[in-house]
Design an enzyme around this catalytic site. Structure first.
Site, PDB file in Angstrom:
ATOM      1  N   ASP A   6      -3.299  -8.626  -8.721  1.00  0.00           N
ATOM      2  CA  ASP A   6      -1.886  -9.036  -9.954  1.00  0.00           C
ATOM      3  C   ASP A   6      -2.616  -7.748 -10.821  1.00  0.00           C
ATOM      4  OD1 ASP A   6      -1.537  -9.093 -12.842  1.00  0.00           O
ATOM      5  OD2 ASP A   6      -1.137 -11.170 -11.930  1.00  0.00           O
ATOM      6  N   HIS A  15      -1.132  -4.739  -8.721  1.00  0.00           N
ATOM      7  CA  HIS A  15       0.067  -4.501  -9.676  1.00  0.00           C
ATOM      8  C   HIS A  15      -0.388  -3.635 -10.623  1.00  0.00           C
ATOM      9  CE1 HIS A  15       1.760  -8.838  -9.124  1.00  0.00           C
ATOM     10  NE2 HIS A  15       1.820  -8.191  -7.876  1.00  0.00           N
TER      11      HIS A  15
END
Ligand SMILES: *[C@@H]1O[C@H](CO)[C@@H](O)[C@H](O)[C@H]1NC(C)=O
Ligand SMILES: *[C@@H]1O[C@H](CO)[C@@H](O)[C@H](O)[C@H]1NC(C)=O
Ligand SMILES: *[C@@H]1O[C@H](CO)[C@@H](O)[C@H](O)[C@H]1NC(C)=O
Ligand SMILES: *[C@@H]1O[C@H](CO)[C@@H](O)[C@H](O)[C@H]1NC(C)=O
Ligand SMILES: *[C@@H]1O[C@H](CO)[C@@H](O)[C@H](O)[C@H]1NC(C)=O
Ligand SMILES: *[C@@H]1O[C@H](CO)[C@@H](O)[C@H](O)[C@H]1NC(C)=O
Ligand SMILES: *[C@@H]1O[C@H](CO)[C@@H](O)[C@H](O)[C@H]1NC(C)=O
Ligand SMILES: *[C@@H]1O[C@H](CO)[C@@H](O)[C@H](O)[C@H]1NC(C)=O
Ligand SMILES: *[C@@H]1O[C@H](CO)[C@@H](O)[C@H](O)[C@H]1NC(C)=O
Ligand SMILES: *[C@@H]1O[C@H](CO)[C@@H](O)[C@H](O)[C@H]1NC(C)=O
Length: 374
Positions: free
Chosen positions: A163, A187
């Site tokens: 993430d 991410h």
């Protein structure tokens, strides 16, 4: 050196600390029993809660000690196909302090979210977060740092996760994230998401991400806000960013939604979080053209492809502004980011990146071949 082992079978909360050093010299082990942890998390969502002033969290320079072992792999493996992470996952550390440091924080296989940083005047150095999944299971929501405070510096981090390596939330101001290697299925370095709660006014300003290597991630530099949100994100810079095999090196969306919580009632589209004075400069490296995306995709289309039906995976830059006035004073320069196939031009997708509001955009602001004007 030997492994100095301690079990932390229950959450620890210390919320009135003054002038305290927390020395993590051995290894801290969370329980391995998912059922038992879930039952605790239902009452206490965060495993370590630290609050107060003049606090130093000090790990070790010894790579064998000073780790928190959370046994996240079993949790990732327990996520059923199509799921986005099972319920009952703990947040690892909530750190809310005035004048504080976190040194040599080391997190091994976190179950999910790592460090939530609030407060002011905090310096974080030499972090290692290893959420690298050794199976095909995806480590959902293994955010590195979620930041909502003022005067916060995070330096020299190594973060492998699934993430955001760092996510700057509403309320953050004067934040520097500098000197890092982030990768695996990261991410990236994110602002947001902002504007999820339509009733609250998002505010973020003076944020810099500098000198960072991003490997194999979906995103490198990312902004995400919700349509129907309100507020202002101002003065944000990503500089000296090296990307290797990154799907979306530079990405802005003002119509973000979360695949895990998307509802059938559409978001009202009556406002946007305004972005002002955004700079992207000195990017080098490669776009993931050959195997784009990652294992976080459980919807069709993938959450990261929503609204982008014609991706070529040569896009160095994707900027999706919700209206023709919600993106103001964007500046891109020295974006030397290329697709993996030699001799192919990189491209841009631009929705409402108007030259009237963005005179220093640095390229045409149109869809198609991306020709930066240094
Ligand atoms: C917090 O600590 C201070 C002393 O450092 C004490 O005076 C105060 O009562 C404590 N507050 C709570 C809520 O425990
Ligand atoms: C795990 O925890 C649950 C709930 O506390 C308990 O019933 C179960 O026996 C534990 N399993 C193991 C292997 O210890
Ligand atoms: C942040 O740092 C600035 C400059 O050092 C200082 O003036 C300001 O008071 C700090 N903010 C907080 C909330 O401590
Ligand atoms: C923008 O943010 C940077 C920190 O990243 C700060 O040094 C600078 O003063 C800010 N600029 C303005 C105009 O506030
Ligand atoms: C590029 O990244 C993707 C997604 O993380 C990965 O599957 C692939 O193996 C990587 N390719 C190279 C050449 O590193
Ligand atoms: C947008 O619509 C929502 C829901 O109808 C409402 O609560 C909100 O106040 C509206 N926002 C603006 C800026 O009008
Ligand atoms: C961008 O790179 C150039 C050349 O290496 C350097 O002089 C400049 O300071 C860099 N810009 C920033 C904002 O770091
Ligand atoms: C939301 O409204 C804006 C302004 O009218 C428009 O540009 C945009 O396309 C709308 N977004 C969606 C998803 O309908
Ligand atoms: C740009 O925004 C305007 C409203 O501000 C909207 O009507 C239009 O559809 C948008 N353009 C694109 C290409 O989405
Ligand atoms: C640019 O590409 C986007 C995404 O594919 C599309 O929505 C938009 O209409 C395009 N704009 C123009 C002017 O072709």
């Amino acid at each position: 050196m030997s492994d100095h082992r301690s079990n932390v079978f229950n959450p620890i909360s210390a919320t009135n600390l003054t002038n305290v050093v927390i020395a993590v010299q051995g290894n801290l082990h969370l329980p391995t029993n998912i059922t038992a942890v879930s039952a605790i998390v239902a009452k206490t969502p965060t495993w370590f809660t630290i609050k107060g002033s003049n606090i130093d969290w000090v790990g070790t320079k010894d790579v064998n000690n000073g780790w928190i072992y959370s046994y996240g792999q079993a949790w990732w493996d327990a996520n059923p196909p199509g799921g986005t992470g099972i319920v009952g996952r703990p947040h690892l550390l909530s750190f809310n302090a005035q004048t504080a440091t976190i040194q040599h924080f080391k997190s091994m296989k976190p179950v999910a979210w790592n460090v939530n940083l609030q407060g002011s005047n905090i310096v974080v150095t030499d972090t290692i977060i290893d959420a690298y999944s050794t199976t095909s299971a995806f480590p959902f929501n293994t955010d590195g740092f979620d930041v909502g405070g003022t005067n916060i510096t995070i330096k020299n981090s190594v973060i492998y996760n699934g993430d955001d390596a760092v996510a700057i939330g509403s309320g953050a101001s004067n934040v520097l994230f500098q000197g890092a290697t982030i990768g695996y299925q990261t991410h990236g370095m994110s602002i947001g998401s902002l504007g999820s709660n339509q009733a609250s006014v998002a505010s973020v300003n003076n944020i810099k991400f500098d000198d960072v290597t991003v490997i194999n991630g979906v995103y490198a530099a990312r902004f995400k806000s919700w349509q129907g949100g309100q507020g202002l994100a101002k003065n944000v810079t990503w500089s000296n960013i090296r990307v290797y095999n990154v799907t979306f090196p530079i990405f802005v969306t003002q119509s973000y939604s979360n695949q895990a919580t998307s509802s059938s009632t559409p978001r009202p589209n009556n406002s946007s979080v305004i972005m002002q004075d955004f700079t992207w400069t000195n990017f080098t490296g490669t776009i993931n053209q050959f195997s784009p995306g990652d294992g976080s995709c459980v919807t069709n289309p993938c959450w990261y492809n929503v609204g982008l039906p014609n991706l070529a995976h040569t896009e160095a830059v994707i900027i999706e502004c919700n209206t023709d006035s919600s993106c103001q004073n964007f500046a891109l320069s020295n974006i030397e980011v290329f697709p993996q196939a030699g001799g192919v031009s990189s491209t841009a997708i631009c929705i409402n990146c108007t030259s009237a509001n963005n005179p220093k955009l640095g390229f045409g602001g149109q869809n198609g071949t991306f020709v930066p004007t240094a």
